[in-house]
Write an enzyme that holds these catalytic residues in place. Structure first.
Site, PDB file in Angstrom:
ATOM      1  N   LYS A 171       0.834  -1.196   0.000  1.00 51.89           N
ATOM      2  CA  LYS A 171       0.000   0.000   0.000  1.00 51.89           C
ATOM      3  C   LYS A 171       0.873   1.252   0.000  1.00 51.89           C
ATOM      4  CE  LYS A 171      -1.745   2.942   2.697  1.00 51.89           C
ATOM      5  NZ  LYS A 171      -1.827   4.079   1.768  1.00 51.89           N
ATOM      6  N   GLU A 246      10.464   1.706   9.927  1.00 51.46           N
ATOM      7  CA  GLU A 246      11.472   2.682   9.485  1.00 51.46           C
ATOM      8  C   GLU A 246      10.808   4.041   9.630  1.00 51.46           C
ATOM      9  OE1 GLU A 246      14.485   2.000   8.701  1.00 51.46           O
ATOM     10  OE2 GLU A 246      14.455  -0.151   8.322  1.00 51.46           O
ATOM     11  N   CYS A 280      14.291  10.833   5.011  1.00 47.51           N
ATOM     12  CA  CYS A 280      14.454  10.365   6.389  1.00 47.51           C
ATOM     13  C   CYS A 280      15.912  10.522   6.790  1.00 47.51           C
ATOM     14  CB  CYS A 280      13.991   8.935   6.509  1.00 47.51           C
ATOM     15  SG  CYS A 280      14.753   7.841   5.312  1.00 47.51           S
ATOM     16  N   GLU A 382      11.490  16.596  13.963  1.00 48.25           N
ATOM     17  CA  GLU A 382      12.011  16.294  12.627  1.00 48.25           C
ATOM     18  C   GLU A 382      11.618  17.453  11.703  1.00 48.25           C
ATOM     19  OE1 GLU A 382      10.169  12.978  10.438  1.00 48.25           O
ATOM     20  OE2 GLU A 382      12.077  12.686   9.423  1.00 48.25           O
TER      21      GLU A 382
HETATM   22  P1  NAD Z   1       2.932   8.646   7.054  1.00 51.52           P
HETATM   23  O1  NAD Z   1       3.220   7.928   8.325  1.00 51.52           O
HETATM   24  O2  NAD Z   1       1.947   9.736   7.084  1.00 51.52           O
HETATM   25  O3  NAD Z   1       2.436   7.622   5.941  1.00 51.52           O
HETATM   26  C1  NAD Z   1       3.189   6.497   5.546  1.00 51.52           C
HETATM   27  C2  NAD Z   1       2.243   5.426   5.016  1.00 51.52           C
HETATM   28  O4  NAD Z   1       1.437   4.956   6.081  1.00 51.52           O
HETATM   29  C3  NAD Z   1       1.284   5.898   3.934  1.00 51.52           C
HETATM   30  O5  NAD Z   1       1.136   4.881   2.973  1.00 51.52           O
HETATM   31  C4  NAD Z   1      -0.001   6.095   4.703  1.00 51.52           C
HETATM   32  O6  NAD Z   1      -1.154   5.994   3.885  1.00 51.52           O
HETATM   33  C5  NAD Z   1       0.070   4.954   5.690  1.00 51.52           C
HETATM   34  N1  NAD Z   1      -0.738   5.101   6.896  1.00 51.52           N
HETATM   35  C6  NAD Z   1      -1.125   6.230   7.515  1.00 51.52           C
HETATM   36  N2  NAD Z   1      -1.863   5.935   8.604  1.00 51.52           N
HETATM   37  C7  NAD Z   1      -1.916   4.587   8.686  1.00 51.52           C
HETATM   38  C8  NAD Z   1      -2.504   3.670   9.604  1.00 51.52           C
HETATM   39  N3  NAD Z   1      -3.196   4.085  10.662  1.00 51.52           N
HETATM   40  N4  NAD Z   1      -2.353   2.348   9.389  1.00 51.52           N
HETATM   41  C9  NAD Z   1      -1.634   1.915   8.334  1.00 51.52           C
HETATM   42  N5  NAD Z   1      -1.066   2.725   7.429  1.00 51.52           N
HETATM   43  C10 NAD Z   1      -1.202   4.051   7.605  1.00 51.52           C
HETATM   44  O7  NAD Z   1       4.353   9.133   6.528  1.00 51.52           O
HETATM   45  P2  NAD Z   1       4.651  10.162   5.333  1.00 51.52           P
HETATM   46  O8  NAD Z   1       4.286  11.541   5.778  1.00 51.52           O
HETATM   47  O9  NAD Z   1       4.076   9.614   4.081  1.00 51.52           O
HETATM   48  O10 NAD Z   1       6.241  10.024   5.230  1.00 51.52           O
HETATM   49  C11 NAD Z   1       7.145  10.879   5.850  1.00 51.52           C
HETATM   50  C12 NAD Z   1       7.754  10.246   7.086  1.00 51.52           C
HETATM   51  O11 NAD Z   1       8.371   9.018   6.753  1.00 51.52           O
HETATM   52  C13 NAD Z   1       8.851  11.089   7.724  1.00 51.52           C
HETATM   53  O12 NAD Z   1       8.705  11.079   9.124  1.00 51.52           O
HETATM   54  C14 NAD Z   1      10.127  10.358   7.338  1.00 51.52           C
HETATM   55  O13 NAD Z   1      11.225  10.575   8.174  1.00 51.52           O
HETATM   56  C15 NAD Z   1       9.666   8.954   7.358  1.00 51.52           C
HETATM   57  N6  NAD Z   1      10.559   8.132   6.542  1.00 51.52           N
HETATM   58  C16 NAD Z   1      11.363   7.217   7.161  1.00 51.52           C
HETATM   59  C17 NAD Z   1      12.254   6.455   6.414  1.00 51.52           C
HETATM   60  C18 NAD Z   1      13.131   5.423   7.066  1.00 51.52           C
HETATM   61  O14 NAD Z   1      13.616   4.558   6.347  1.00 51.52           O
HETATM   62  N7  NAD Z   1      13.359   5.457   8.354  1.00 51.52           N
HETATM   63  C19 NAD Z   1      12.317   6.622   5.027  1.00 51.52           C
HETATM   64  C20 NAD Z   1      11.486   7.575   4.438  1.00 51.52           C
HETATM   65  C21 NAD Z   1      10.604   8.318   5.208  1.00 51.52           C
END
Ligand code: NAD
Length: 479
Positions: A171, A246, A280, A382
């Site tokens: 997803k 992650e 990230c 962040e």
């Molecule tokens: P997000 O948490 O808003 O969304 C990530 C995914 O989770 C999306 O597909 C979203 O639809 C889904 N999601 C949201 N709520 C959910 C739930 N309750 N249950 C299941 N899935 C759900 O993150 P974002 O804003 O898309 O991404 C940015 C964040 O990701 C930043 O904090 C960044 O640091 C982090 N990030 C981490 C890494 C890593 O490898 N550590 C890499 C890239 C980004």
């Protein structure tokens, strides 16, 4: 309009609803995707479960072969997919090409490991018995990805999962589903059996939630915000589903007084402004030894102002695209305003670019701030955008203590010619990665993952494969 891939068939949402995907540089609709419901979650998990026995029992060399073929197909599709990625995400086309190319590299890396999975022979005290360990795939994997590097983070999950013999329900974020869907169709076209690879599109709160708590899912591989990760951990607890998380980061960079300032400032600029700071692993807090602070500050401010031309990702010469959404830009601007309100000095940016080309997108200039208070939002949260706070320190102990003063622990870096300092930083900084005199780039061969609230579990390397396998003990009585 792209669809979902469920059980080898392209599918719309049962409710018939769709979501528009918009270009962050122009606000124009790029395309729409189905807004999946829990009915599709059930169907996709059922398809993945059905495909699991045959896929996990398939000869490992055959799995590897399919992955190699998928890598070839992905290579050929890079120009098409990179263009879609740039339009839906906002990043410059050249960077989208790099990202799309990473998918085939990742497929190749794990294809090479698919036939090297093995267990152990373990002698036991009783000579009439023999001990073994065998490796089994964890089962059906729910892979959930964010919008900042949709293709890389998708590949980080599906490649080791497929090599291990798992089946996948993927997803992507609802604002960046298009390049991912196209990539999965290209990969699937290599001949994967129906149900091995499935996609769902829609809201995280609706179908993401339902997917994580689905009893047919054995593992959730998640990348996203720390807050979402906490919710996923809670939901996964219902069925004791295993998770790798992650999550967010606030990577410190330490620049010692013996560092190569030209190289360090170039790496800091790339580390902070690449992908408009929405990474990230990114240089999010810079700790400068007092002796080089002035020189470094002048260089980084100059680079931010002159080298990071912002614009539409598809326009010639663009080095930095817009922020991905209006809300994302508003958050970064609020963090900058908070720091400035508490006395930080603006050395570059801290505003939106002006002109006709920028009227409809979520643009922000590359920003550098000095004298940032240590209790300001830029220091404690962040910062997911192109804004860099500079702090001054007197020695390495202070730098390491401040580097560790965050709830996050993802990446980190140190610039010094002194190996003893480099070693102390590598051993002392609480993070999953430390780069010494090098730019923050993750490698396929090295495990990558967070400490503290940046999550747990690894992507990349042999370790990622481990995360999709279970070790089982067997005792063979030979008496
Ligand atoms: P997000 O948490 O808003 O969304 C990530 C995914 O989770 C999306 O597909 C979203 O639809 C889904 N999601 C949201 N709520 C959910 C739930 N309750 N249950 C299941 N899935 C759900 O993150 P974002 O804003 O898309 O991404 C940015 C964040 O990701 C930043 O904090 C960044 O640091 C982090 N990030 C981490 C890494 C890593 O490898 N550590 C890499 C890239 C980004």
């Amino acid at each position: 309009m792209p669809q979902m891939l469920i059980g080898g068939e392209l599918a719309d949402a049962s409710g018939g609803k769709t979501i528009e995907v918009r270009n962050p540089a122009t606000g124009d609709v790029v395309d729409s995707i189905p807004r999946g419901t829990t009915a599709e979650v059930d169907a996709a998990v059922a398809a993945a479960r059905k495909a699991l026995p045959a896929w996990s029992a398939l000869a490992p060399t055959k799995r590897a072969q399919l992955m190699h073929q998928a890598a070839e197909r992905m290579k050929a599709a890079v120009p098409e997919i990179a263009r879609i990625l740039s339009q839906e995400q906002g990043k410059p086309l050249a960077h989208a090409v790099l990202e799309a190319s990473r998918v085939s590299e990742n497929l190749e890396y794990y294809a090479g490991l698919a036939d090297k999975i093995r267990g152990d022979y373990v002698p036991l005290d009783d000579p009439a018995k023999i001990g073994f360990t065998i490796r089994r795939p964890v089962g059906v994997v729910a892979a959930i990805t964010p919008w900042n590097f949709p293709l890389t983070l998708m590949a980080n999950k599906i490649c080791p999962a497929l090599a291990a013999g798992c089946t996948v329900v993927l997803k992507p974020a609802s604002t960046t589903p298009l390049a991912t869907q196209r990539a999965i169709e290209v990969i699937n076209g290599a001949g994967f059996p129906a149900g091995v690879l499935n996609t769902l599109h829609g809201s995280g709160a609706e179908i993401g939630d339902a997917l994580v708590r689905h009893p047919g899912v054995n593992k959730v591989a998640f990348t996203g915000q720390t807050e979402t990760g906490k919710r996923i951990m809670q939901l996964a607890a219902e069925n004791v589903t295993r998770v790798t998380l992650e999550l967010g980061g606030s990577d410190p960079m330490i620049v010692c007084d013996d560092a190569d300032i030209r190289r360090a400032s170039a790496a800091a600029a790339i580390g902070r402004f690449f992908n408009a700071g929405q990474a990230c692993l990114a240089v999010k807090r810079v700790y400068l030894f007092r002796g080089i602070a002035e020189e470094f500050t002048a260089k980084i401010a100059d680079r931010a102002a002159k080298e990071w031309k912002t614009g539409n990702g598809l326009a010639e010469g663009t080095k930095m695209g817009p922020l991905h959404t209006e809300a994302q830009r508003a958050e970064v601007e609020a963090q900058v305003t908070d720091a400035v309100g508490r006395g930080a000095r603006v050395l570059a940016g801290a505003k939106r670019p002006e002109g006709k080309d920028f009227e409809r997108g979520w643009f922000m200039e590359a920003t550098v701030l000095a004298d940032v208070p240590e209790d300001s939002r830029m220091a404690t949260e962040e910062v997911f955008g192109p804004a860099m706070p500079l702090f001054i320190v007197d020695d390495l102990d202070e730098a390491i203590a401040k580097a560790n003063s965050s709830v996050y622990g993802l990446g980190s870096s140190i610039w010094t010619r002194d190996l003893a300092k480099a070693r102390r930083a590598a051993e002392g900084i609480e993070a999953g990665y430390t780069w010494v005199n090098d730019i923050q780039v993750a490698y396929d061969q090295l495990p990558f993952g967070g400490a503290k609230q940046s999550g747990f579990g690894k992507e990349h390397g042999l370790e990622a494969l481990e995360g999709y396998l279970e070790k089982k003990s067997v005792v063979l009585g030979t008496g």
